[in-house]
Design a protein around this motif. Structure first.
Motif, mmCIF file in Angstrom:
data_model
loop_
_atom_site.group_PDB
_atom_site.id
_atom_site.type_symbol
_atom_site.label_atom_id
_atom_site.label_comp_id
_atom_site.label_asym_id
_atom_site.label_seq_id
_atom_site.Cartn_x
_atom_site.Cartn_y
_atom_site.Cartn_z
ATOM 1 N N ALA A 289 -28.539 28.962 36.528
ATOM 2 C CA ALA A 289 -27.225 28.558 36.037
ATOM 3 C C ALA A 289 -27.093 28.841 34.544
ATOM 4 O O ALA A 289 -26.050 29.311 34.075
ATOM 5 C CB ALA A 289 -26.997 27.074 36.318
ATOM 6 N N SER A 293 -24.464 31.305 32.645
ATOM 7 C CA SER A 293 -23.636 30.825 31.531
ATOM 8 C C SER A 293 -23.800 31.699 30.301
ATOM 9 O O SER A 293 -22.834 31.971 29.580
ATOM 10 C CB SER A 293 -24.003 29.378 31.204
ATOM 11 N N THR A 298 -18.442 34.276 33.119
ATOM 12 C CA THR A 298 -18.146 33.467 34.300
ATOM 13 C C THR A 298 -16.729 32.916 34.232
ATOM 14 O O THR A 298 -16.313 32.362 33.211
ATOM 15 C CB THR A 298 -19.132 32.288 34.400
ATOM 16 N N LEU A 302 -19.639 26.346 36.391
ATOM 17 C CA LEU A 302 -20.920 26.315 37.075
ATOM 18 C C LEU A 302 -21.333 24.850 37.205
ATOM 19 O O LEU A 302 -21.196 24.078 36.257
ATOM 20 C CB LEU A 302 -21.976 27.084 36.281
#
Length: 306
Positions: A289, A293, A298, A302
């Motif tokens: 994750a 990031s 993105t 998330l």
């Protein structure tokens, strides 16, 4: 409890580990939250890299995470606002970096907690607090209203997407920067998309020949463009660079505030504010994750599911 932690600062994920840590203590005026979802924010891995060490003390091992949606499982003394079983959300940043939300439980000050929006599922609710309140604080500082033409840098990101929705709800015209692949997304939110990069000021000028009345920078490195497209007397804020203060702007940091978070929750329950979830991860995949990031590409949030 099971949690993700690191025992020293690191520029990468090398110090992250998953294991058992003591359950949080629950002091006066605090609530113990069983974490159902916890949003990932760039500040999480920036803190891990030591980039806020000059600003905030850390108590190792550090459990990262400042966003949480979950269920109240315990109460400290004199905490009449909540009851066990309440579904809640919080921007759970504390004065000392340590007991974060990438864990099965977190203790949070009651006045930093709000009721979970019924309109949002757990993952959406877990992605709301920090990014949503950052957008809210930026627009409050700009005093955005129906007479404004607002330029948002990084409008399709986690914070920017919230800012577009809130500003449109307040009646402002919104121009948002994004890559071309996210232009349709911005149109769906009510913004006029414009591609970022070289020539941005000219492209904004084509959409707003008289300039814009306000700019919210959620990207950084945009000060020259901001100043070139602002009308005389225009207002601007940035979450990314303090340099704006030398040019009449505001450098903002969101504050934990349950009452302000409740305002966002109400917008969500009215159907005004949606939360796009890009991906979810288990505790064992927090490093993945963080990597996602770090790309800064993105769209949406998330979320960690302990």
């Amino acid at each position: 409890m099971r949690a993700v932690s690191y025992d020293s600062f690191a520029p990468d994920n090398s110090r992250l580990k998953v294991g058992e840590l003591p359950d949080p203590k629950v002091g006066p005026g605090q609530v113990l939250i069983e974490v159902r979802a916890a949003g990932v924010n760039p500040v999480d891995w920036k803190v891990m890299a030591g980039r806020l060490d000059g600003m905030m003390d850390a108590m190792f091992p550090v459990i990262p995470g400042w966003d949480v949606a979950g269920v109240v499982r315990g109460l400290g003394p004199d905490t009449p606002e909540f009851s066990p079983g309440d579904e809640v959300v919080s921007y759970a940043r504390k004065d000392v970096v340590g007991g974060g939300t990438f864990a099965e439980y977190v203790a949070v000050a009651a006045d930093h907690v709000a009721r979970k929006p019924a309109f949002l599922d757990w993952n959406q609710a877990g992605g709301l607090p920090l990014a949503g309140m950052t957008a809210q604080r930026a627009l409050d500082r700009l005093e955005i209203g129906p007479d404004d033409v607002l330029l948002i840098h990084a409008a399709s990101g986690g914070v920017g997407g919230f800012a577009v929705q809130i500003a449109r709800h307040r009646g402002a015209r919104v121009i948002g920067t994004a890559s071309e692949r996210n232009h349709d997304y911005l149109r769906e939110l009510g913004a006029e998309p414009v591609t970022y990069g070289e020539g941005l000021a000219d492209r904004v000028g084509e959409l707003a020949p008289g300039g814009v009345t306000a700019v919210a920078d959620f990207a950084g490195g945009q000060l020259d463009t901001t100043l070139s497209v602002l009308r005389p007397g225009g207002r601007h804020v940035s979450v990314a660079e303090s340099e704006v203060e030398k040019h009449g702007g505001h450098w903002i940091w969101v504050r934990p505030d349950g009452a302000k978070l409740a305002e966002l929750a109400d917008l969500a329950d009215q159907g005004v504010l949606d939360v796009e979830v890009a991906a979810t991860y288990s505790l064992d995949r927090v490093g993945e994750a963080f990597d996602a990031s770090r790309t800064s590409h993105t769209r949406g949030k998330l979320v960690i599911n302990p």
